[in-house]
Design an enzyme around this catalytic site. Structure first.
Site, mmCIF file in Angstrom:
data_model
loop_
_atom_site.group_PDB
_atom_site.id
_atom_site.type_symbol
_atom_site.label_atom_id
_atom_site.label_comp_id
_atom_site.label_asym_id
_atom_site.label_seq_id
_atom_site.Cartn_x
_atom_site.Cartn_y
_atom_site.Cartn_z
ATOM 1 N N ARG A 36 0.828 -1.221 0.000
ATOM 2 C CA ARG A 36 0.000 0.000 0.000
ATOM 3 C C ARG A 36 0.859 1.267 0.000
ATOM 4 N NH1 ARG A 36 -5.034 -1.851 3.869
ATOM 5 N NH2 ARG A 36 -6.159 -2.803 2.160
ATOM 6 N N LYS A 197 -19.287 -14.511 2.203
ATOM 7 C CA LYS A 197 -20.564 -13.864 2.532
ATOM 8 C C LYS A 197 -21.412 -13.607 1.290
ATOM 9 C CE LYS A 197 -17.836 -11.452 5.479
ATOM 10 N NZ LYS A 197 -17.048 -10.505 4.824
ATOM 11 N N GLY A 349 -9.057 -6.686 -1.425
ATOM 12 C CA GLY A 349 -9.232 -7.619 -0.314
ATOM 13 C C GLY A 349 -8.618 -8.968 -0.606
ATOM 14 N N GLY A 372 -14.151 -3.184 -0.056
ATOM 15 C CA GLY A 372 -15.503 -2.631 0.059
ATOM 16 C C GLY A 372 -15.784 -1.595 -1.014
#
Ligand code: AMP
Length: 393
Positions: A36, A197, A349, A372
């Protein structure tokens, strides 16, 4: 079109830049993965090369509005100093007199890193006074933290009320690829969804059914779909109460002429452990067995569909890739996609982690840095941190 770094004058100016330095640290507080920080270097170097005075801000972890030493940004400043081969001055707070003095003393080419924004609860609340104090540290604002663009915080949206605001190179590349795949994708377009999920991904499916030709489903979410199609799922992870939703998705897909593919075979195990007894089974998973990866027949079928595709977006690993015996599906698909002549966009992710682990990142058209945020883009939502940036004339 949003303005980017190249659209503004920065020589001699204090440039306040939001970065995503939320990096993993080990027990001795060393950065274990600096990707990052490395991802922010193009914008950082451009600003310094063009005579800007750079004030960087980021969050790290979840200090929940309190000062906690384990979430201080000192290890990030050390790593950034090493990467830039120059001293990065790290402050002990992100607002206040000391920070103001240090910023006022800056010369061209200087770099200051502010302390963790989330030591102040006002950051997540997008408190206007807090945002104003942050904004007073710069003369222009650059948004380069895609991973937080889906949140309206003081450092993403609040500061834009007070400063000319543009996208950094990392965010502008994210916008370029997500705009392309959501507004103008080359067809055929294949979306791969996996992960655990299901409810998270339903809005993405509903929005993307208007755009894609093929939807490949893998990971634990496949078992929720298979259960509603009356297949045996054994002891696999499923989400209850989704039958109506799944039916609605199949109906929508039929109406929109989208082909949905579900696994035809599986790698199953007696427990969620790399040491558990494992085997390959056909479409029905026997009682007591847990589905942890897609099987070889499914891999073959999914590759056939991918080969046809000119645009591929992938969000969610198709198996429990963190454990070696269940990473084959994710690995095989990643290796295959990496060789294709198609626009390939990897959601952030876990999917990005898997592709990075396989050292295939540079073979993809775009590796998103936001989990997200990338899902919300695919859902067709407006990301507040991007909406707040200035438009090109
Ligand atoms: P999500 O956050 O929903 O995208 O889920 C990502 C996680 O799902 C990763 O940690 C994967 O290892 C996990 N996952 C993928 N397939 C399975 C599976 N069959 N059973 C349990 N977890 C899985």
């Amino acid at each position: 079109m949003k303005k980017t770094l190249v659209d503004i004058a920065i020589s001699g100016k204090r440039v306040l830049m939001r970065t995503d330095f939320n990096v993993p640290l080990n027990d001795t507080r060393n950065v274990t993965d600096d990707s990052r920080i490395v991802a922010a270097l193009p914008s950082i170097k451009y600003i310094l090369d063009n005579g800007g005075k750079l004030v960087l801000m980021s969050h790290l972890g979840r200090p929940k509005g309190e000062v906690k030493d384990e979430f201080r940004l000192d290890p990030v400043a050390d790593r950034l100093s090493a990467l830039l081969k120059k001293n990065v001055k790290k402050m002990d707070d992100c607002i206040g007199e000391d920070v103001e003095d240090a910023v006022n003393d800056m010369a061209a080419d200087d770099v200051i890193l502010l302390e963790n924004l989330r030591f102040h609860k006002e950051e997540k609340k997008n408190d206007p006074e807090f945002a104003k104090k942050l904004a007073s540290l710069g003369e222009v604002f650059v948004e380069d933290a895609f991973g937080t663009c889906h949140r309206a915080h003081a450092s993403t949206v609040g500061v834009t009320k007070y400063l000319p605001s543009v996208a950094g190179f990392l965010v502008s590349k994210e916008i370029e690829y997500f705009e392309k795949v959501t507004k103008n994708p080359e067809k055929p377009f294949c979306l791969i969804l996996g992960g655990a999920k299901v409810s998270d991904k339903i809005p993405v499916i509903e929005s993307m059914l208007d755009k894609v030709d093929y939807l490949l489903i893998g990971g634990a979410m496949a078992y929720t779909f298979l259960k509603s199609r009356f297949k045996g799922v054994g002891a696999s992870r499923i989400e209850e109460g989704m039958t109506d939703t799944v039916e609605r998705i199949f109906k929508l897909a039929r109406e929109k002429n989208v082909s949905i593919f579900l696994p035809q075979d599986h790698v199953v195990a007696t427990g969620i452990s790399p040491k558990a007894k494992a085997k390959v089974v056909g479409e029905h998973i026997p009682d007591g067995w847990i589905g942890l990866d897609i099987g070889p027949k499914t891999i073959k079928e999914y590759k056939k569909v991918l080969k046809e595709s000119k645009t591929i977006v992938w969000n969610g690993p198709v198996g429990l890739f963190e454990m070696k015996p269940y990473m084959t599906g994710t690995k095989e698909l990643a290796k295959f996609i990496a060789r294709l002549d198609a626009t390939t966009v990897i959601g952030g992710g876990d999917t990005a982690a898997a592709v990075n682990q396989l050292k295939l990142a540079n073979k993809m058209s775009h590796m998103s840095t936001g989990g997200g945020a990338s899902l919300e883009y695919l859902e067709g939502k407006v990301l507040p941190g991007i909406a707040a940036l200035n438009e090109k004339q």
